[in-house]
Design a protein around this motif. Structure first.
Motif, short mmCIF file in Angstrom:
data_model
loop_
_atom_site.label_atom_id
_atom_site.label_comp_id
_atom_site.label_asym_id
_atom_site.label_seq_id
_atom_site.Cartn_x
_atom_site.Cartn_y
_atom_site.Cartn_z
N ASN A 289 -92.14 -8.65 -38.24
CA ASN A 289 -92.03 -10.02 -38.75
C ASN A 289 -90.62 -10.26 -39.29
O ASN A 289 -89.82 -9.34 -39.42
CB ASN A 289 -93.12 -10.33 -39.79
CG ASN A 289 -92.93 -9.57 -41.09
OD1 ASN A 289 -91.82 -9.28 -41.51
ND2 ASN A 289 -94.02 -9.25 -41.74
N ASP A 290 -90.33 -11.50 -39.62
CA ASP A 290 -88.96 -11.85 -40.01
C ASP A 290 -88.76 -11.94 -41.52
O ASP A 290 -87.78 -12.53 -41.97
CB ASP A 290 -88.53 -13.14 -39.34
CG ASP A 290 -89.36 -14.35 -39.73
OD1 ASP A 290 -90.32 -14.19 -40.54
OD2 ASP A 290 -89.06 -15.44 -39.24
N TYR A 291 -89.62 -11.33 -42.32
CA TYR A 291 -89.39 -11.32 -43.77
C TYR A 291 -88.06 -10.62 -44.06
O TYR A 291 -87.28 -11.06 -44.88
CB TYR A 291 -90.54 -10.65 -44.52
CG TYR A 291 -90.36 -10.76 -46.01
CD1 TYR A 291 -90.73 -11.92 -46.68
CD2 TYR A 291 -89.76 -9.74 -46.74
CE1 TYR A 291 -90.52 -12.06 -48.05
CE2 TYR A 291 -89.55 -9.87 -48.10
CZ TYR A 291 -89.94 -11.02 -48.75
OH TYR A 291 -89.72 -11.15 -50.10
N TYR A 292 -87.84 -9.47 -43.40
CA TYR A 292 -86.52 -8.83 -43.36
C TYR A 292 -86.00 -9.02 -41.95
O TYR A 292 -86.77 -9.17 -41.00
CB TYR A 292 -86.61 -7.34 -43.70
CG TYR A 292 -87.00 -7.06 -45.12
CD1 TYR A 292 -86.21 -7.48 -46.18
CD2 TYR A 292 -88.15 -6.35 -45.43
CE1 TYR A 292 -86.57 -7.22 -47.50
CE2 TYR A 292 -88.52 -6.08 -46.74
CZ TYR A 292 -87.72 -6.52 -47.76
OH TYR A 292 -88.07 -6.26 -49.06
N ASP A 293 -84.71 -8.97 -41.78
CA ASP A 293 -84.07 -9.22 -40.50
C ASP A 293 -84.65 -8.31 -39.41
O ASP A 293 -84.54 -7.08 -39.51
CB ASP A 293 -82.57 -8.98 -40.64
CG ASP A 293 -81.78 -9.29 -39.39
OD1 ASP A 293 -82.37 -9.75 -38.39
OD2 ASP A 293 -80.55 -9.05 -39.41
N PRO A 294 -85.24 -8.89 -38.36
CA PRO A 294 -85.79 -8.07 -37.27
C PRO A 294 -84.72 -7.19 -36.60
O PRO A 294 -85.05 -6.12 -36.10
CB PRO A 294 -86.35 -9.11 -36.29
CG PRO A 294 -86.66 -10.29 -37.14
CD PRO A 294 -85.59 -10.30 -38.19
N ALA A 295 -83.48 -7.63 -36.60
CA ALA A 295 -82.41 -6.80 -36.01
C ALA A 295 -82.26 -5.49 -36.76
O ALA A 295 -82.01 -4.44 -36.16
CB ALA A 295 -81.09 -7.57 -36.01
N LEU A 296 -82.44 -5.53 -38.07
CA LEU A 296 -82.40 -4.30 -38.88
C LEU A 296 -83.55 -3.38 -38.49
O LEU A 296 -83.37 -2.17 -38.36
CB LEU A 296 -82.46 -4.66 -40.36
CG LEU A 296 -82.47 -3.51 -41.36
CD1 LEU A 296 -81.21 -2.67 -41.23
CD2 LEU A 296 -82.60 -4.06 -42.77
N LYS A 297 -84.72 -3.95 -38.29
CA LYS A 297 -85.89 -3.15 -37.91
C LYS A 297 -85.68 -2.53 -36.53
O LYS A 297 -86.00 -1.35 -36.32
CB LYS A 297 -87.14 -4.02 -37.93
CG LYS A 297 -87.48 -4.54 -39.31
CD LYS A 297 -88.65 -5.49 -39.27
CE LYS A 297 -88.91 -6.10 -40.63
NZ LYS A 297 -90.08 -6.96 -40.64
N LEU A 298 -85.15 -3.31 -35.59
CA LEU A 298 -84.89 -2.79 -34.26
C LEU A 298 -83.83 -1.69 -34.30
O LEU A 298 -83.93 -0.70 -33.56
CB LEU A 298 -84.47 -3.91 -33.32
CG LEU A 298 -85.57 -4.93 -33.02
CD1 LEU A 298 -85.01 -6.12 -32.24
CD2 LEU A 298 -86.73 -4.29 -32.26
#
Length: 141
Positions: A34-43
């Motif tokens: 989800n986009d609560y935190y930046d999805p790019a960071l998760k990826l």
């Protein structure tokens, strides 16, 4: 040993997934990204796991599945298909203040999601469940 790690794209979940895989365990990591935190960071965290598992380190030890904990049918199918021995449940809707604005996101992820994990463990004889709560339970200490 075969593990399910929920919240595998999170700060702690990504590191747990990586370390388990490097130790030789099979790890299936799930996260709804989800986009609560930046999805790019998760990826980027997921990419770090895959980079750590170079071909010499058995890249088949970690597999990521985008899945929401509140998806009852999806979670039931995952448990039935994978037959996990252990579950490390780190996935949840983050950000306690956000629960005031969007309480249903918390109900879905943190309550319904917890039940999908408990039911999956119960119905598929998971040997061990580790659950990490939020540091927010301590309040403003």
């Amino acid at each position: 040993m075969k593990y399910l790690v929920t919240g595998a794209a999170g700060f702690i979940g990504s590191k747990v997934s990586e370390e388990l895989a490097l130790l030789g365990h099979q790890v299936v990591g799930i996260d709804n990204l989800n986009d609560y935190y930046d999805p790019a960071l998760k990826l980027a965290r997921l990419n770090r796991i895959n980079e750590a598992l170079t071909p010499g380190n058995n890249t088949d030890r970690f597999r990521f599945i985008k899945l929401d904990l509140a998806d009852r049918d999806g979670m039931a199918a995952l448990f039935a298909q994978e037959q996990f021995q252990r579950v490390i449940h780190l996935g949840a809707q983050a950000g306690v203040r956000y629960s005031i604005d969007n309480p249903m996101a918390y109900v879905d992820s943190n309550l319904v999601g917890m039940m999908t994990i408990l039911e999956g463990c119960r119905h598929h004889k998971v040997e061990h469940l580790v659950y990490a709560s939020s540091s927010s339970v301590y309040g403003n200490q």
